[in-house]
Write an enzyme that holds these catalytic residues in place. Structure first.
Site: not given
Ligand SMILES: Cc1cc2nc3c(=O)[nH]c(=O)nc-3n(C[C@H](O)[C@H](O)[C@H](O)COP(=O)(O)OP(=O)(O)OC[C@H]3O[C@@H](n4cnc5c(N)ncnc54)[C@H](O)[C@@H]3O)c2cc1C
Length: 300
Positions: A126, A176
């Protein structure tokens, strides 16, 4: 919800009793024990989803914690292997001691990657906050010289990401790509939402064109739709990428991608150190933090 209210809620999180935070955190974590994680992975596998399992823990203060977590991660790898589950393992380098002693952390992670290799499994590293970025890329590139069963995470909100992805592609990395979850200063991170999306798509396209295996980690339907267009445009085969989502977030979007036959992996966190992970999720989604505050004041 007005953004000032959201900010107030986020600021209030540290004052909220842990048992209330725990209640609202439960959709995002499998549970506290290894068995809880295995049960969740089995359920996901039965629905056709793959998993990546994460033992919660980060930014540790004592080497003993890293050693304990390394042993737990070995048990996790053995259990995945024994039960023939479709799951790899994600870990955070600060959990393995990166900020205490880089060589110690490297050797811990190397041991886990070597064990995963023996078992035909894979370790995803990560990406943490910006003081760790260079250290984590260096650590990954060192491992990559020796192993092919290890991958790294890259964050679209970081200004340096374009150059990092070029270097990683040149080193035949498995990546990723996510937006990034830590609160970063403007000096290092893009703040505009659409600009982050644009950078995300630019990097996905580069990875597709250069045949770099990518886990497209997002719940943003705009990014999913645009990624699907890039898949069409570049005739990317379903074996050359996967979608990735977090446990508890938008399961309907997850199911729709599975129904279309895409590879999809769910990030399954478990363990006793659930607080930091959960509050970061609340900060991302203040609506949920709002429910927590309402529960606190008996308004639900
Ligand atoms: C498999 C995976 C691994 C990850 N690993 C890392 C990592 O190693 N380092 C890192 O910095 N980040 C990591 N992340 C987090 C990532 O960086 C984002 O912060 C997170 O995925 C939200 O961004 P989004 O692209 O989904 O868009 P967003 O615009 O944030 O979300 C899109 C939609 O998803 C829904 N949503 C998002 N978050 C939530 C929530 N908490 N509860 C309910 N609904 C929600 C909402 O409906 C929102 O409108 C990871 C994410 C995933 C999916």
């Amino acid at each position: 919800m007005p953004s000032v209210f959201n900010k107030l809620i986020v600021a209030a999180i540290p004052a909220i009793p842990k048992f209330i935070v725990r209640k609202f955190a439960s959709p995002y974590i499998a549970g506290e024990k290894l068995e809880d994680a295995l049960t969740t992975i089995k359920k996901l596998n039965s629905k056709g989803a793959m998993a990546t399992c994460d033992l919660l823990g980060e930014f540790i203060h004592h080497k003993e914690q890293a050693t304990r977590d390394k042993e737990e991660l070995k048990n996790l790898l053995f259990a995945i292997n024994k039960e023939k589950l479709n799951s790899n393992v994600s870990l955070k380098p600060t959990q393995m001691g990166l900020l205490l002693d880089e060589e110690f952390a490297y050797q811990n992670i190397r041991e886990l990657v070597a064990l995963a290799k023996e078992q035909g499994n894979f370790i995803r590293i990560d990406m943490e906050d910006s003081p760790c970025t260079q250290k984590e890329i260096d650590l990954y590139l060192r491992l990559r010289k020796e192993f092919d069963n290890v991958g790294l995470v890259i964050q679209a909100y970081m200004k340096r990401t374009d150059a990092d992805v070029d270097l990683l592609i040149a080193n035949r990395a498995n990546l990723r790509l996510c937006k990034g979850i830590y609160v970063e200063p403007e000096s290092v991170a893009i703040k505009d939402k659409q600009a982050i999306r644009d950078n995300f798509l630019k990097q996905v396209e580069k990875m597709f064109v250069n045949k770099c295996y990518v886990g497209v980690a997002t719940h943003d339907e705009f990014l999913v739709d645009e990624t699907l267009k890039l898949i069409e445009k570049h005739k990317v085969s379903k074996e050359d990428f996967e979608f990735q989502m977090l446990l508890g977030v938008l399961p309907k979007l997850r199911d729709s991608l599975l129904a279309k036959g895409f590879r999809l992996r769910v990030y399954v966190p478990y363990g006793e150190q659930w607080y930091g992970y959960s509050t970061r999720r609340f900060k991302e989604n203040p609506e949920i933090a709002g429910y927590v505050v309402k529960a606190l004041f008996g308004l639900n």
